[in-house]
Design a protein around this motif. Structure first.
Motif: not given
Length: 543
Positions: A362-374
């Protein structure tokens, strides 16, 4: 951990055999089997009853308006049976009750080899089409028999008229031994006038709240209406004893409990209707379903059906939550991805390695969402309690909502304005402030890149615990709590250094130490979780 006792899923099936009970009409073996078009379901030859014909011989009954008639079907499934085996039952007019019993053999198997396990349910004359209207109940492998009548039904099944037409008993042989599975299904129809109709008592969508406030609730609970051993009354009592403000009813693959929850709700307890949808490739929670609504589970990830049912839940105002995604049991691990998820259950029951894995993902998904602005997906935690000694409310969610209503609670969860607590004894207040602004859990603080941001966590109820602040770079601050369990931890950062920050509060390890930290070892790197927050996002001005 996953509370479900589902075992290994199954593959395509071989033709089973059927036989009518002596004294009833036989089945033509050339018409024995019709394979469903999906290739993962089989339909047997239909079973007919004769009671509607004047003078017909029936088992244990008179040929007139009242009495009973029974048919028995036996068969064999080889290893690699279909996901679902449908037995059509031609129900004549004048039936007051339908009763079904089933059994199957359990031959000895070598160590490490799955033995026989088979679920059961039923669809009425409206059909067994995926997502159709014919659903009348499901008990998985928890019961060996059930009954449906106009005014009452076995828990897990929907009371109502037994109308004439072709019903379908459905078997779910999700685990078949190397020797195969011999099964028997016994169907008994009781004729006569129907009794009084069942009147559902759905729970209200509002309780006596405190206005805009933090509310505590467990969003994953089971009763005797699926594979739990607690009655709805016992679950409601347990929720009150745990100091919860709301619960969500999530029995496996059925909505039958929805119609009884009304009598157990009250000004002090909001009861939200839902379902745990147990597919062959993972389980998911449909939270906030309209009372009486049912969501189908008969598909795998390769069938491309999950999105259809996720959208159905969302259109009805509910939430889609993959449950215990790293549960080690068969058919429990999540295989559908997270594009259609509103939240993810990262903490399920007492803290285990499964939960560590879920939080990391989940933490990795949060980071990915931040990176992509999604879009980011919030976390939630639930007890998944089925029976004693499993503890209702271990863990539960603390949600900031406009009021204690179904809609407000779901909105708070959807927005990530929530944190997860081990028990009511644990209290947390988490916020970030800087540049004259402040943001709480699930919120965003926007400031210039070099503006100091103070992140503060106030904790109660975790003696000797460890506080961790985790960002998109990983853990950037750790601090111990005093023996009293109460304390405040403040850490300074900037929006250029951290894109988000979330907090964990951990118990000490069994040896009293705070944990191994970021090192490898045979034990958990940290002690069991006591509290876990959703992130606060830190955004640079102009970005």
């Amino acid at each position: 951990m996953c509370r479900d006792d589902r075992c290994e899923h199954s593959l395509p099936a071989t033709p089973p055999a059927t036989a009518a009970e002596p004294g009833t009409e036989g089945v033509d073996r050339r018409r024995l089997l019709m394979a469903a078009a999906t290739g993962v379901a089989l339909t047997l030859a239909p079973v007919s009853f004769t009671h509607q014909r004047a003078g017909a011989a029936v088992t244990g009954a008179t040929p007139a308006g009242d009495g009973q008639e029974t048919q028995v079907v036996t068969g064999h499934l080889e290893t690699g049976a279909a996901d679902f085996v449908y037995l059509p039952v031609r129900v004549p007019a004048g039936v007051q009750k339908i009763a079904v019993e089933y059994s199957y053999d359990r031959p000895a198997v070598p160590a490490g080899t799955p033995g026989n396990s088979c679920d059961i349910g039923i669809f009425d004359e409206r059909g067994s089409k995926l997502g159709g209207k014919g659903f009348r109940g499901w008990s998985g492998g928890f019961r060996t028999s059930f009954e449906i009548a106009d005014g009452e039904a076995t828990p897990g099944y929907l009371p109502g008229p037994v109308r004439p037409g072709t019903w379908h008993v459905v078997l779910g042989p999700y685990q078949v031994a190397p020797q195969g599975m011999d099964y028997t299904v016994r169907i008994t129809l009781t004729y006569g006038r129907p009794g009084p109709a069942f009147t559902p008592d759905f729970p209200p969508e509002r309780a006596q709240g405190r206005g805009r406030a933090w509310y505590r609730g467990d969003g994953h609970l089971h009763t005797v209406h699926s594979d739990g051993r607690r009655t709805p009354a016992e679950v409601a009592a347990g929720a009150r004893a745990a100091g919860l403000d709301f619960i969500v009813s999530t029995d496996h693959n059925t909505s039958s409990s929805h119609g009884v929850w009304g009598r157990y709700a009250g000004d002090d307890l909001l009861i939200v209707t839902g379902e745990e949808v147990t597919t062959r490739n993972g389980h998911w929670l449909a939270l906030g379903l309209p009372a009486g609504e049912w969501i189908d589970w008969r598909y795998r990830s390769r069938d491309d059906a999950f999105g259809r049912f996720a959208r159905k839940v969302r259109r009805a105002g509910g939430l889609v939550v993959p449950a215990h995604p790293y549960c080690p049991y068969v058919a429990c691990q999540w295989k559908f991805g997270y594009d259609d998820a509103d939240l993810v259950e990262v903490w399920n029951g007492p803290w285990t390695y499964d939960d560590e894995s879920a939080v990391d993902t989940w933490d990795a998904m949060v980071g990915e969402a931040v990176r992509k602005g999604g879009r980011w997906i919030p976390a939630m935690g639930n007890s998944d309690a089925h029976s004693e000694p499993q503890v209702i409310g271990l863990p539960h969610n603390v949600v900031y909502a406009d009021d204690l209503t179904t809609g407000a609670v779901l909105s708070g969860l959807r927005a990530g304005r929530s944190w997860i607590a081990e028990s009511r004894a644990v209290q947390v207040d988490f916020a970030a402030s800087g540049g004259g602004r402040r943001a709480g859990i699930g919120g965003t603080l926007t400031a210039p890149a070099d503006t100091p941001i103070d992140v503060r966590l106030d904790v109660q109820g975790v003696p000797g615990g460890t506080v961790r602040f985790i960002t998109d770079e990983g853990q950037l601050h750790q601090e111990s709590l005093p023996a009293s369990g109460s304390g405040s931890v403040v850490w300074r950062t900037t929006t250029s250094l951290a894109a988000y920050v979330r907090a964990e509060v951990r118990h000490p390890m069994a040896d009293g130490s705070p944990g191994k930290g970021n090192t490898m070892g045979p034990a958990l790197m940290w002690g069991p979780m006591a509290a876990l927050t959703n992130p606060i996002f830190l955004r640079r001005s102009g970005s």
